[in-house]
Design an enzyme around this catalytic site. Structure first.
Site, PDB file in Angstrom:
ATOM      1  N   ARG A   1      -1.661  -1.548  18.272  1.00  0.00           N
ATOM      2  CA  ARG A   1      -2.793  -0.743  17.808  1.00  0.00           C
ATOM      3  C   ARG A   1      -3.567  -1.425  16.675  1.00  0.00           C
ATOM      4  O   ARG A   1      -4.725  -1.083  16.438  1.00  0.00           O
ATOM      5  CB  ARG A   1      -2.315   0.645  17.387  1.00  0.00           C
TER       6      ARG A   1
ATOM      7  N   LYS B   1       9.014  15.965  30.661  1.00  0.00           N
ATOM      8  CA  LYS B   1       8.707  17.313  31.155  1.00  0.00           C
ATOM      9  C   LYS B   1       7.580  17.297  32.165  1.00  0.00           C
ATOM     10  O   LYS B   1       6.503  16.768  31.917  1.00  0.00           O
ATOM     11  CB  LYS B   1       8.266  18.174  29.984  1.00  0.00           C
TER      12      LYS B   1
ATOM     13  N   GLY C   1       1.844   4.982  24.837  1.00  0.00           N
ATOM     14  CA  GLY C   1       3.157   5.482  24.462  1.00  0.00           C
ATOM     15  C   GLY C   1       4.315   4.625  24.938  1.00  0.00           C
ATOM     16  O   GLY C   1       4.308   3.402  24.800  1.00  0.00           O
TER      17      GLY C   1
ATOM     18  N   GLY D   1      -1.175  10.287  25.024  1.00  0.00           N
ATOM     19  CA  GLY D   1      -1.734  11.631  25.237  1.00  0.00           C
ATOM     20  C   GLY D   1      -3.230  11.586  25.495  1.00  0.00           C
ATOM     21  O   GLY D   1      -3.750  12.296  26.360  1.00  0.00           O
TER      22      GLY D   1
HETATM   23  C1  3PG Z   1      -0.306   9.146  19.134  1.00  0.00           C
HETATM   24  O1  3PG Z   1       0.420   8.212  18.797  1.00  0.00           O
HETATM   25  O2  3PG Z   1      -0.014   9.914  20.066  1.00  0.00           O
HETATM   26  C2  3PG Z   1      -1.612   9.309  18.435  1.00  0.00           C
HETATM   27  O3  3PG Z   1      -1.719   8.454  17.349  1.00  0.00           O
HETATM   28  C3  3PG Z   1      -1.825  10.744  18.022  1.00  0.00           C
HETATM   29  O4  3PG Z   1      -0.782  11.153  17.185  1.00  0.00           O
HETATM   30  P1  3PG Z   1      -0.272  12.652  17.239  1.00  0.00           P
HETATM   31  O5  3PG Z   1       0.339  12.857  18.587  1.00  0.00           O
HETATM   32  O6  3PG Z   1       0.714  12.780  16.105  1.00  0.00           O
HETATM   33  O7  3PG Z   1      -1.480  13.529  17.032  1.00  0.00           O
END
Ligand code: 3PG
Ligand code: MG
Length: 390
Positions: A39, A200, A348, A371
Protein backbone atom coordinates in the site's frame (compact mmCIF):
# COMPACT_ATOMS: atom_id res chain seq x y z
CA UNK A 1 -19.57 1.07 -15.95
CA UNK A 2 -18.41 3.14 -12.97
CA UNK A 3 -18.97 6.87 -13.54
CA UNK A 4 -15.73 8.79 -14.10
CA UNK A 5 -14.03 10.81 -11.37
CA UNK A 6 -11.77 13.88 -11.85
CA UNK A 7 -8.11 13.09 -12.46
CA UNK A 8 -4.90 14.79 -11.24
CA UNK A 9 -4.65 16.85 -14.45
CA UNK A 10 -7.80 18.75 -13.50
CA UNK A 11 -6.22 20.29 -10.38
CA UNK A 12 -5.05 23.92 -10.25
CA UNK A 13 -1.42 23.30 -9.26
CA UNK A 14 1.49 25.73 -9.00
CA UNK A 15 4.87 25.61 -7.30
CA UNK A 16 4.23 25.32 -3.56
CA UNK A 17 0.57 24.27 -3.81
CA UNK A 18 -0.23 22.33 -0.69
CA UNK A 19 -1.88 18.96 -1.45
CA UNK A 20 -3.85 17.11 1.19
CA UNK A 21 -3.31 13.51 0.11
CA UNK A 22 -5.57 10.82 1.58
CA UNK A 23 -3.79 7.49 1.21
CA UNK A 24 -4.58 4.05 2.59
CA UNK A 25 -1.41 3.25 4.52
CA UNK A 26 -3.24 0.70 6.65
CA UNK A 27 -0.41 -1.85 6.36
CA UNK A 28 0.02 -5.05 8.38
CA UNK A 29 2.42 -4.45 11.29
CA UNK A 30 4.09 -6.96 13.56
CA UNK A 31 6.16 -5.75 16.53
CA UNK A 32 6.25 -2.28 14.97
CA UNK A 33 7.62 -3.61 11.64
CA UNK A 34 5.77 -3.39 8.33
CA UNK A 35 5.05 -6.89 7.02
CA UNK A 36 3.86 -5.88 3.56
CA UNK A 37 4.42 -2.41 2.09
CA UNK A 38 2.30 -2.83 -1.07
CA UNK A 39 0.00 0.00 0.00
CA UNK A 40 2.99 2.34 0.41
CA UNK A 41 4.75 1.48 -2.86
CA UNK A 42 1.42 1.68 -4.69
CA UNK A 43 1.06 5.34 -3.65
CA UNK A 44 4.40 6.38 -5.19
CA UNK A 45 3.16 7.20 -8.73
CA UNK A 46 0.81 9.87 -7.35
CA UNK A 47 3.35 11.25 -4.89
CA UNK A 48 6.08 11.45 -7.52
CA UNK A 49 3.74 13.14 -10.00
CA UNK A 50 2.87 15.82 -7.44
CA UNK A 51 6.50 16.30 -6.38
CA UNK A 52 7.54 16.76 -10.01
CA UNK A 53 5.17 19.73 -10.01
CA UNK A 54 6.83 21.18 -6.88
CA UNK A 55 3.80 20.71 -4.66
CA UNK A 56 3.98 20.20 -0.90
CA UNK A 57 2.31 16.98 0.18
CA UNK A 58 0.48 16.57 3.46
CA UNK A 59 -0.24 12.84 3.49
CA UNK A 60 -2.83 11.33 5.82
CA UNK A 61 -4.18 7.84 6.48
CA UNK A 62 -5.76 5.61 9.07
CA UNK A 63 -3.93 2.60 10.51
CA UNK A 64 -5.81 -0.17 12.28
CA UNK A 65 -8.80 0.59 14.45
CA UNK A 66 -7.70 2.70 17.46
CA UNK A 67 -11.33 3.86 17.88
CA UNK A 68 -10.91 7.62 18.27
CA UNK A 69 -8.13 7.52 20.86
CA UNK A 70 -4.39 8.13 20.64
CA UNK A 71 -2.66 4.76 20.86
CA UNK A 72 1.09 4.66 20.13
CA UNK A 73 0.77 1.07 18.87
CA UNK A 74 -1.08 2.54 15.86
CA UNK A 75 1.28 5.44 15.17
CA UNK A 76 2.07 6.06 11.51
CA UNK A 77 5.78 6.46 12.42
CA UNK A 78 6.89 3.20 10.70
CA UNK A 79 4.95 4.23 7.58
CA UNK A 80 6.49 7.73 7.47
CA UNK A 81 9.91 6.14 7.79
CA UNK A 82 9.28 3.60 5.04
CA UNK A 83 7.86 6.24 2.69
CA UNK A 84 10.96 8.37 3.37
CA UNK A 85 13.21 5.43 2.45
CA UNK A 86 11.30 4.84 -0.78
CA UNK A 87 11.43 8.53 -1.74
CA UNK A 88 15.01 9.02 -0.61
CA UNK A 89 13.97 12.06 1.45
CA UNK A 90 12.80 12.51 5.03
CA UNK A 91 9.05 12.38 5.62
CA UNK A 92 8.34 14.20 8.87
CA UNK A 93 5.50 12.89 11.02
CA UNK A 94 3.25 15.51 12.62
CA UNK A 95 2.65 15.18 16.33
CA UNK A 96 -1.11 15.00 15.82
CA UNK A 97 -3.77 15.01 13.15
CA UNK A 98 -5.23 18.47 12.61
CA UNK A 99 -4.49 20.16 15.93
CA UNK A 100 -2.67 23.47 16.45
CA UNK A 101 0.81 21.95 16.57
CA UNK A 102 0.36 20.01 13.34
CA UNK A 103 -1.03 23.08 11.56
CA UNK A 104 2.22 24.87 12.46
CA UNK A 105 4.27 21.93 11.18
CA UNK A 106 2.34 21.92 7.89
CA UNK A 107 2.93 25.67 7.46
CA UNK A 108 6.68 25.13 7.65
CA UNK A 109 6.72 22.46 4.95
CA UNK A 110 8.79 23.44 1.88
CA UNK A 111 7.75 22.97 -1.75
CA UNK A 112 8.76 19.57 -3.10
CA UNK A 113 8.60 17.94 0.35
CA UNK A 114 6.27 15.39 1.96
CA UNK A 115 5.03 15.17 5.52
CA UNK A 116 2.52 12.90 7.20
CA UNK A 117 -0.21 13.53 9.74
CA UNK A 118 -0.71 11.08 12.59
CA UNK A 119 -3.31 8.32 12.35
CA UNK A 120 -6.65 9.88 11.37
CA UNK A 121 -8.49 7.40 13.61
CA UNK A 122 -6.84 8.90 16.69
CA UNK A 123 -9.62 11.49 16.23
CA UNK A 124 -13.22 10.40 16.90
CA UNK A 125 -14.38 12.82 14.16
CA UNK A 126 -12.81 10.68 11.43
CA UNK A 127 -15.09 7.63 11.58
CA UNK A 128 -18.05 9.71 12.80
CA UNK A 129 -17.65 11.87 9.67
CA UNK A 130 -17.79 14.98 11.83
CA UNK A 131 -18.02 18.13 9.64
CA UNK A 132 -15.91 20.18 12.07
CA UNK A 133 -13.09 17.65 11.87
CA UNK A 134 -13.39 17.53 8.07
CA UNK A 135 -13.11 21.35 7.97
CA UNK A 136 -9.96 21.34 10.13
CA UNK A 137 -8.43 18.73 7.88
CA UNK A 138 -9.36 20.60 4.69
CA UNK A 139 -7.53 23.68 5.93
CA UNK A 140 -4.25 21.77 5.73
CA UNK A 141 -4.25 21.83 1.92
CA UNK A 142 -5.14 23.98 -1.08
CA UNK A 143 -6.30 20.96 -3.05
CA UNK A 144 -7.25 17.38 -2.15
CA UNK A 145 -6.16 14.12 -3.74
CA UNK A 146 -7.78 10.82 -2.82
CA UNK A 147 -5.58 7.80 -3.49
CA UNK A 148 -7.02 5.66 -0.68
CA UNK A 149 -8.74 2.98 -2.74
CA UNK A 150 -8.70 0.48 0.15
CA UNK A 151 -10.80 2.86 2.26
CA UNK A 152 -13.04 4.29 -0.48
CA UNK A 153 -15.99 2.25 0.85
CA UNK A 154 -15.84 4.15 4.17
CA UNK A 155 -17.85 7.38 4.39
CA UNK A 156 -15.34 8.84 6.84
CA UNK A 157 -14.46 12.53 7.26
CA UNK A 158 -11.12 12.47 5.42
CA UNK A 159 -12.69 10.67 2.46
CA UNK A 160 -16.01 12.38 1.87
CA UNK A 161 -15.41 15.76 3.59
CA UNK A 162 -12.65 17.62 1.68
CA UNK A 163 -14.16 17.27 -1.83
CA UNK A 164 -17.09 19.45 -0.68
CA UNK A 165 -14.84 22.43 -0.02
CA UNK A 166 -11.75 22.25 -2.24
CA UNK A 167 -10.62 21.24 -5.75
CA UNK A 168 -10.31 17.46 -5.62
CA UNK A 169 -9.16 14.56 -7.77
CA UNK A 170 -8.41 10.86 -7.73
CA UNK A 171 -4.77 9.82 -7.51
CA UNK A 172 -3.24 7.35 -9.96
CA UNK A 173 -3.75 4.31 -7.72
CA UNK A 174 -7.42 5.01 -7.10
CA UNK A 175 -8.00 5.69 -10.80
CA UNK A 176 -6.26 2.46 -11.87
CA UNK A 177 -8.14 0.31 -9.35
CA UNK A 178 -11.47 1.65 -10.57
CA UNK A 179 -10.47 1.17 -14.21
CA UNK A 180 -9.42 -2.47 -13.70
CA UNK A 181 -12.33 -3.52 -11.51
CA UNK A 182 -15.00 -1.85 -13.60
CA UNK A 183 -13.56 -3.45 -16.76
CA UNK A 184 -14.17 -6.85 -15.14
CA UNK A 185 -17.86 -6.08 -15.03
CA UNK A 186 -18.18 -4.21 -18.32
CA UNK A 187 -16.37 -6.30 -20.86
CA UNK A 188 -14.55 -9.28 -19.40
CA UNK A 189 -12.99 -11.57 -21.97
CA UNK A 190 -14.61 -14.97 -21.63
CA UNK A 191 -14.39 -17.41 -20.05
CA UNK A 192 -14.43 -15.22 -16.93
CA UNK A 193 -13.63 -17.32 -13.85
CA UNK A 194 -14.02 -16.05 -10.28
CA UNK A 195 -12.34 -17.78 -7.34
CA UNK A 196 -13.86 -16.81 -4.03
CA UNK A 197 -12.74 -17.80 -0.56
CA UNK A 198 -13.13 -16.41 2.90
CA UNK A 199 -14.82 -17.30 6.12
CA UNK A 200 -18.42 -16.20 5.87
CA UNK A 201 -20.73 -16.63 2.94
CA UNK A 202 -23.06 -14.00 4.43
CA UNK A 203 -20.38 -11.33 3.85
CA UNK A 204 -20.17 -12.25 0.19
CA UNK A 205 -23.74 -12.95 -0.91
CA UNK A 206 -24.18 -9.54 -2.48
CA UNK A 207 -20.98 -9.76 -4.44
CA UNK A 208 -21.69 -13.36 -5.49
CA UNK A 209 -25.08 -12.32 -6.86
CA UNK A 210 -23.43 -9.45 -8.76
CA UNK A 211 -20.64 -11.65 -10.12
CA UNK A 212 -22.94 -14.43 -11.28
CA UNK A 213 -24.42 -11.97 -13.78
CA UNK A 214 -21.01 -11.51 -15.38
CA UNK A 215 -18.86 -14.60 -14.87
CA UNK A 216 -18.94 -18.06 -16.43
CA UNK A 217 -17.77 -20.02 -13.39
CA UNK A 218 -17.45 -19.33 -9.70
CA UNK A 219 -15.10 -21.54 -7.67
CA UNK A 220 -15.73 -21.60 -3.93
CA UNK A 221 -13.11 -22.24 -1.24
CA UNK A 222 -12.44 -21.20 2.34
CA UNK A 223 -14.74 -21.84 5.27
CA UNK A 224 -17.72 -20.49 3.35
CA UNK A 225 -17.62 -23.62 1.15
CA UNK A 226 -19.14 -25.67 4.00
CA UNK A 227 -22.46 -23.86 3.88
CA UNK A 228 -22.64 -24.75 0.16
CA UNK A 229 -21.72 -28.37 0.97
CA UNK A 230 -24.52 -28.56 3.54
CA UNK A 231 -26.87 -27.26 0.85
CA UNK A 232 -25.79 -30.26 -1.24
CA UNK A 233 -26.63 -32.59 1.65
CA UNK A 234 -23.06 -33.24 2.85
CA UNK A 235 -22.03 -34.09 6.41
CA UNK A 236 -19.42 -31.49 7.28
CA UNK A 237 -18.41 -32.57 10.81
CA UNK A 238 -17.45 -29.58 12.98
CA UNK A 239 -16.80 -27.23 10.03
CA UNK A 240 -18.14 -23.71 10.15
CA UNK A 241 -21.68 -23.51 8.73
CA UNK A 242 -24.11 -20.60 8.45
CA UNK A 243 -27.42 -22.47 8.70
CA UNK A 244 -29.52 -19.44 7.74
CA UNK A 245 -27.66 -19.16 4.40
CA UNK A 246 -28.13 -22.78 3.30
CA UNK A 247 -31.23 -22.02 1.20
CA UNK A 248 -29.55 -19.10 -0.51
CA UNK A 249 -26.51 -21.29 -1.28
CA UNK A 250 -28.82 -23.90 -2.80
CA UNK A 251 -30.24 -21.27 -5.15
CA UNK A 252 -26.72 -20.22 -6.13
CA UNK A 253 -25.81 -23.86 -6.85
CA UNK A 254 -28.86 -24.12 -9.11
CA UNK A 255 -27.35 -21.55 -11.49
CA UNK A 256 -24.98 -24.34 -12.58
CA UNK A 257 -22.04 -21.90 -12.47
CA UNK A 258 -20.86 -22.60 -8.92
CA UNK A 259 -18.19 -25.22 -8.17
CA UNK A 260 -17.62 -26.41 -4.60
CA UNK A 261 -14.86 -28.65 -3.15
CA UNK A 262 -15.02 -32.41 -3.68
CA UNK A 263 -12.30 -33.11 -1.12
CA UNK A 264 -10.96 -31.17 1.85
CA UNK A 265 -8.18 -31.09 4.42
CA UNK A 266 -9.56 -31.54 7.95
CA UNK A 267 -8.13 -31.21 11.45
CA UNK A 268 -9.22 -31.50 15.06
CA UNK A 269 -7.14 -28.55 16.14
CA UNK A 270 -6.12 -25.35 14.38
CA UNK A 271 -2.38 -25.03 14.96
CA UNK A 272 0.85 -25.14 12.94
CA UNK A 273 1.73 -28.66 14.12
CA UNK A 274 -1.79 -30.10 14.04
CA UNK A 275 -2.42 -33.51 12.49
CA UNK A 276 -4.34 -33.04 9.24
CA UNK A 277 -6.31 -35.60 7.19
CA UNK A 278 -7.61 -35.54 3.68
CA UNK A 279 -11.23 -36.68 3.20
CA UNK A 280 -14.14 -36.49 0.76
CA UNK A 281 -15.97 -33.19 1.18
CA UNK A 282 -19.33 -34.98 1.41
CA UNK A 283 -18.33 -37.05 4.47
CA UNK A 284 -16.30 -35.14 7.03
CA UNK A 285 -16.17 -37.13 10.29
CA UNK A 286 -17.62 -35.67 13.49
CA UNK A 287 -15.04 -33.88 15.60
CA UNK A 288 -13.09 -32.76 12.51
CA UNK A 289 -13.32 -29.42 10.72
CA UNK A 290 -12.38 -28.45 7.19
CA UNK A 291 -9.46 -26.01 6.94
CA UNK A 292 -8.36 -26.19 3.28
CA UNK A 293 -9.55 -27.50 -0.07
CA UNK A 294 -8.10 -30.92 -0.90
CA UNK A 295 -5.63 -31.76 -3.69
CA UNK A 296 -8.31 -33.07 -6.08
CA UNK A 297 -10.33 -29.84 -5.73
CA UNK A 298 -7.20 -27.70 -6.00
CA UNK A 299 -6.31 -29.55 -9.24
CA UNK A 300 -9.80 -29.03 -10.67
CA UNK A 301 -9.75 -25.32 -9.76
CA UNK A 302 -6.26 -24.94 -11.26
CA UNK A 303 -7.49 -26.50 -14.54
CA UNK A 304 -10.50 -24.18 -14.72
CA UNK A 305 -8.27 -21.17 -14.01
CA UNK A 306 -5.79 -22.30 -16.68
CA UNK A 307 -8.52 -22.12 -19.32
CA UNK A 308 -9.80 -18.69 -18.31
CA UNK A 309 -9.41 -15.49 -20.30
CA UNK A 310 -10.20 -13.38 -17.23
CA UNK A 311 -9.70 -14.33 -13.57
CA UNK A 312 -10.73 -12.58 -10.37
CA UNK A 313 -9.53 -14.15 -7.14
CA UNK A 314 -10.59 -12.93 -3.70
CA UNK A 315 -10.11 -14.82 -0.45
CA UNK A 316 -7.82 -17.73 0.47
CA UNK A 317 -8.86 -21.37 0.04
CA UNK A 318 -7.91 -22.32 3.60
CA UNK A 319 -6.01 -21.17 6.68
CA UNK A 320 -2.89 -20.54 4.57
CA UNK A 321 -1.04 -18.81 7.41
CA UNK A 322 -0.50 -22.30 8.88
CA UNK A 323 1.72 -24.55 6.77
CA UNK A 324 -0.40 -27.76 7.02
CA UNK A 325 -3.42 -25.88 5.60
CA UNK A 326 -1.69 -23.77 2.91
CA UNK A 327 -1.50 -26.13 -0.08
CA UNK A 328 -4.89 -25.31 -1.61
CA UNK A 329 -4.24 -21.56 -1.56
CA UNK A 330 -0.76 -22.14 -3.00
CA UNK A 331 -2.06 -24.26 -5.89
CA UNK A 332 -4.69 -21.65 -6.77
CA UNK A 333 -2.14 -18.80 -6.45
CA UNK A 334 0.21 -20.63 -8.81
CA UNK A 335 -2.58 -21.32 -11.30
CA UNK A 336 -3.56 -17.64 -11.29
CA UNK A 337 0.12 -16.68 -11.81
CA UNK A 338 0.44 -19.14 -14.72
CA UNK A 339 -2.85 -18.19 -16.39
CA UNK A 340 -2.41 -16.49 -19.77
CA UNK A 341 -5.59 -14.47 -19.35
CA UNK A 342 -6.02 -11.16 -17.53
CA UNK A 343 -5.69 -11.84 -13.79
CA UNK A 344 -6.80 -9.75 -10.83
CA UNK A 345 -6.27 -10.58 -7.18
CA UNK A 346 -8.52 -8.63 -4.86
CA UNK A 347 -7.03 -7.22 -1.72
CA UNK A 348 -6.65 -8.42 1.82
CA UNK A 349 -5.59 -12.01 2.49
CA UNK A 350 -5.40 -13.26 -1.09
CA UNK A 351 -3.15 -10.33 -2.04
CA UNK A 352 -0.97 -11.14 0.98
CA UNK A 353 -0.89 -14.80 -0.09
CA UNK A 354 0.27 -14.12 -3.67
CA UNK A 355 2.92 -11.73 -2.38
CA UNK A 356 4.16 -14.05 0.37
CA UNK A 357 4.25 -17.00 -2.01
CA UNK A 358 6.19 -14.96 -4.56
CA UNK A 359 3.58 -14.91 -7.36
CA UNK A 360 2.60 -11.22 -7.30
CA UNK A 361 4.87 -10.28 -10.21
CA UNK A 362 2.96 -12.69 -12.47
CA UNK A 363 -0.51 -11.33 -11.68
CA UNK A 364 -1.79 -8.48 -13.86
CA UNK A 365 -3.34 -6.49 -11.02
CA UNK A 366 -3.02 -7.00 -7.28
CA UNK A 367 -5.66 -4.76 -5.74
CA UNK A 368 -4.83 -2.76 -2.61
CA UNK A 369 -8.45 -3.00 -1.50
CA UNK A 370 -10.25 -6.02 -0.09
CA UNK A 371 -13.62 -4.76 1.14
CA UNK A 372 -13.51 -1.79 -1.23
CA UNK A 373 -12.98 -4.00 -4.30
CA UNK A 374 -15.89 -6.27 -3.39
CA UNK A 375 -18.17 -3.35 -2.64
CA UNK A 376 -17.31 -1.67 -5.94
CA UNK A 377 -18.14 -4.89 -7.80
CA UNK A 378 -21.37 -5.35 -5.86
CA UNK A 379 -22.72 -1.79 -5.91
CA UNK A 380 -20.93 -0.23 -8.88
CA UNK A 381 -19.84 2.80 -6.85
CA UNK A 382 -18.23 3.84 -3.55
CA UNK A 383 -18.69 6.79 -1.18
CA UNK A 384 -15.14 7.96 -1.88
CA UNK A 385 -15.82 8.09 -5.64
CA UNK A 386 -19.18 9.79 -5.23
CA UNK A 387 -17.56 12.49 -3.10
CA UNK A 388 -14.98 13.26 -5.81
CA UNK A 389 -17.75 13.97 -8.34
CA UNK A 390 -19.20 16.74 -6.15
C1 3PG B 1 -8.74 -2.14 4.98
O1 3PG B 1 -7.60 -2.54 5.22
O2 3PG B 1 -9.71 -2.90 4.87
C2 3PG B 1 -8.93 -0.68 4.75
O3 3PG B 1 -7.78 0.04 5.04
C3 3PG B 1 -10.11 -0.16 5.54
O4 3PG B 1 -9.90 -0.40 6.90
P1 3PG B 1 -11.14 -0.74 7.84
O5 3PG B 1 -11.69 -2.05 7.38
O6 3PG B 1 -10.59 -0.77 9.24
O7 3PG B 1 -12.14 0.38 7.65
MG1 MG C 1 -11.03 -4.29 6.34
Amino acid sequence: MVDPVPQLESLPLAKGTSVLLRADFNVPLRDGKIEDDLRITASLPTITWLLERDCKIVACSHLGRPKGKVDPAYSLAPVAQRLGELLGADVALATGVADFASIGQVQELAAGRVMMLENLRFEPGEEANDPAFATNLSELGDVYVDDAFGAAHRAHASIVGPPHVMPSAAGRLLAREVEVLSALLDRPEQPFVVVLGGVKVSDKLGVIDALLDHCDQLLIGGAMAFTFLVAQGASVGDSLVEEHQVKHCLRLLETGKVLVPTDVVVTQEISADAAARHVAAQAIPDGWKGVDIGPETAGTYADVVAGAATVLWNGPMGIFELAPFAAGTRTVAEAVADCRGFTVVGGGDSAAAVREMGFAGRVDHVSTGGGAALELIELGDLPGLQALRK
